[in-house]
Design an enzyme around this catalytic site. Structure first.
Site, PDB file in Angstrom:
ATOM      1  CG  ASP A  63     -49.482 -23.755 -43.835  1.00 34.60           C
ATOM      2  OD1 ASP A  63     -48.772 -24.644 -44.381  1.00 34.60           O
ATOM      3  OD2 ASP A  63     -49.153 -22.564 -43.757  1.00 34.60           O
ATOM      4  CB  VAL A  91     -55.482 -14.585 -53.649  1.00 36.51           C
ATOM      5  CG1 VAL A  91     -54.061 -14.035 -53.494  1.00 36.51           C
ATOM      6  CG2 VAL A  91     -55.727 -15.000 -55.079  1.00 36.51           C
ATOM      7  CD  GLU A  96     -55.002 -13.962 -38.189  1.00 38.90           C
ATOM      8  OE1 GLU A  96     -55.194 -14.688 -39.187  1.00 38.90           O
ATOM      9  OE2 GLU A  96     -53.961 -14.024 -37.499  1.00 38.90           O
ATOM     10  CE1 TYR A 143     -48.542 -11.064 -51.706  1.00 40.17           C
ATOM     11  CE2 TYR A 143     -50.117 -12.745 -51.047  1.00 40.17           C
ATOM     12  CZ  TYR A 143     -48.985 -11.995 -50.788  1.00 40.17           C
ATOM     13  OH  TYR A 143     -48.298 -12.169 -49.612  1.00 40.17           O
TER      14      TYR A 143
END
Ligand code: UD2
Length: 356
Positions: free
Chosen positions: A330, A216, A307, A130
C-alpha cells in the site's frame, strides 16, 4: 592270546573312529543342504524370468511420472557462506522460504513449472460496487501475472452484467461465477471463504492445480510469477512485517475461535493474499468458514473478520511459503529500503463510498 585281544581292541577303535567320521560328514552335508536350499530358493524368487515379465506388465503410478529436468543454464554459483540478502529473513524456523526479490532464480523456477504444465486459478470477488475495480485488476494482471502460463480468472460477482469484456492472452480465460451478496461489507469479505471452499470442491479441483486468492481493489505493477507457488502460502501484511507479537492485531478475545494468545504467533498475514494447491486452499477455507460459523452461533465476530481466522489457521498449519510485502503493498506506507519491488498495490479507495 594277549596279542589277539590288543588287535581286536585297535580294530574296534578304528570302527568307532570311522562311525564318528561318517556321522560328522552326514551332519555337515545336512547343514549344507538346508543352507543351500534356502539361498537357492531366494534366488529363484528374484530371478524368475516369468515373474519379472508379469511385474513389468503390471501398471504402476510411477509409469506416469513426467521427467522434469533443466536444460544447460548459465548463472552465478550460489555461495554457501554468503546469503543473497542479509537485510531480511529468508527462511522461517519451519523451513518455509520467504519470497523477496533477489533471493531466487526466476528462470530456473519458471522452466520447472513450465514443464509441469501448471494451471493457475486466481480468485477475486467483485460484489456490489467493487465491480468498479475489476477492469484494471484484470488488465494489469494480463501484463504481470503468471505470464506464459495457463491462467483462469475466477470472478465471483452478484452483478454479472457489470463485468466488462477484456481481451485475454493465449491460455488465459475468464470464468464468471454468480454469487449472492450480503448486506454488511464484513459479511461480504468473510463469505469469500465459504465460496472458495465450495468452488474448490466442485470446480477448481477439476480445472487448476494452484489457487491464488486476492482482493480486487488492487493493481499489478510488477511481475508475479511461479516463485509464489507452493502447497500453501500466506503474505506478510504490509503494516506489520516489522511489528512485534504484541503489536499484531490478532483476535484477543478467548470466546472467539480466532483467539491467539499474546505469547504465540509468527507473523501477521494479510487477508487479501493467500493460496496454494486446490487441496490445501480447500482445507484452509473450510477451516476458516467453519470457525466463522461457530463464532456466528455464539454472537461473536473476529476483529479483522476473515483475516483473523486466516491468521489462526496459519498459526497451527504453517504455510509452506511466505510472500514478502512486495506481493501486497500500500503506497500509503511509503517505499522502505527493503522493498526492491512493488508487485501488487492497493488502489486508494473511499471506504464509505464503495462499501455502502
Ligand atoms: C482487509 C484485507 C481483506 C479482508 C479484510 C477484512 C488486505 C489487502 N485486505 O481489507 O482481504 O481480510 O481486511 O476486514 O489484506 N468485497 C466486495 N464487495 C464489498 C466488500 C468487499 O467485493 O462490498 C471484496 C473485495 O474483493 C475486497 C475484499 O472483499 O477487495 C475485502 O474487502 P475490503 O477491500 O473492503 O477490505 P479491507 O480493505 O479492509
Amino acid at each position: 592270546m594277549f596279542q589277539d585281544k590288543c588287535k581286536k581292541g585297535r580294530e574296534r577303535k578304528w570302527i568307532y573312529f570311522l562311525i564318528y567320521l561318517a556321522t560328522l560328514l552326514l551332519l555337515s552335508f545336512c547343514w549344507y543342504a538346508t543352507r543351500n536350499h534356502r539361498w537357492h530358493s531366494w534366488i529363484v524368487l528374484s530371478c524368475n524370468p516369468q515373474a519379472s515379465i508379469d511385474n513389468v506388465n503390471q501398471s504402476s503410478k510411477l509409469d506416469l511420472l513426467k521427467e522434469v529436468s533443466l536444460q544447460r543454464m548459465l548463472y552465478k554459483k550460489p555461495d554457501t557462506m554468503k546469503p543473497p540478502r542479509s537485510d531480511v529473513l529468508m527462511m522461517t524456523p519451519w523451513f518455509a522460504p520467504i519470497v523477496w526479490h533477489g533471493t531466487y532464480n526466476f528462470d530456473m523456477l519458471n522452466a520447472q513449472f513450465h514443464q509441469k504444465n501448471v494451471r493457475i486459478g486466481i480468485t477475486v470477488f467483485a460484489i456490489k460496487k467493487y465491480t468498479a475495480f475489476i477492469k484494471t485488476f484484470i488488465e494489469t494482471a494480463e501484463m504481470f501475472f503468471m505470464l506464459g502460463h495457463t491462467v483462469n480468472y475466477y470472478v465471483f460477482t452478484d452483478r454479472v452484467g457489470d463485468i466488462p469484456n477484456i481481451t485475454l492472452g493465449e491460455g488465459r480465460q475468464l470464468v464468471i461465477l454468480k454469487v449472492p451478496s450480503y448486506n454488511r461489507w464484513q459479511e461480504v469479505s468473510m463469505r469469500r471463504m465459504e465460496m472458495i471452499r465450495d468452488q474448490s470442491r466442485q470446480r477448481f479441483v477439476n480445472e487448476v492445480d494452484y489457487l491464488v486468492c486476492v482482493d480486487v481493489d488492487m493493481v499489478f505493477s510488477d511481475d508475479v510469477g511461479v516463485e509464489i507457488l507452493s502447497d500453501s502460502f500466506g503474505t506478510l501484511h504490509p503494516s506489520y512485517f516489522r511489528a512485534s507479537r504484541a503489536q499484531f492485531t490478532y483476535e484477543r478475545r478467548q470466546q472467539s475461535t480466532a483467539y491467539i494468545p499474546t505469547d504465540e504467533g509468527d507473523f501477521y498475514y494479510a487477508g487479501g493474499y493467500f493460496g496454494g494447491t486446490v487441496e490445501e486452499v480447500y482445507k484452509l477455507s473450510n477451516f476458516c468458514h467453519n470457525a466463522m460459523m461457530t463464532d456466528k452461533g455464539n454472537n461473536i465476530e473476529a476483529i479483522w473478520h476473515d483475516e483473523s481466522y486466516l491468521n489462526k489457521y496459519f498459526l497451527y498449519h504453517k504455510p509452506t511459503k511466505i510472500l514478502s510485502p512486495e506481493y501486497l503493498w500500500d503506497n500509503n506506507f511509503g517505499v522502505p529500503e527493503v522493498l526492491k519491488r512493488r508487485r501488487f498495490v492497493a488502489v486508494p479507495k473511499n471506504h464509505n463510498a464503495v462499501r455502502n
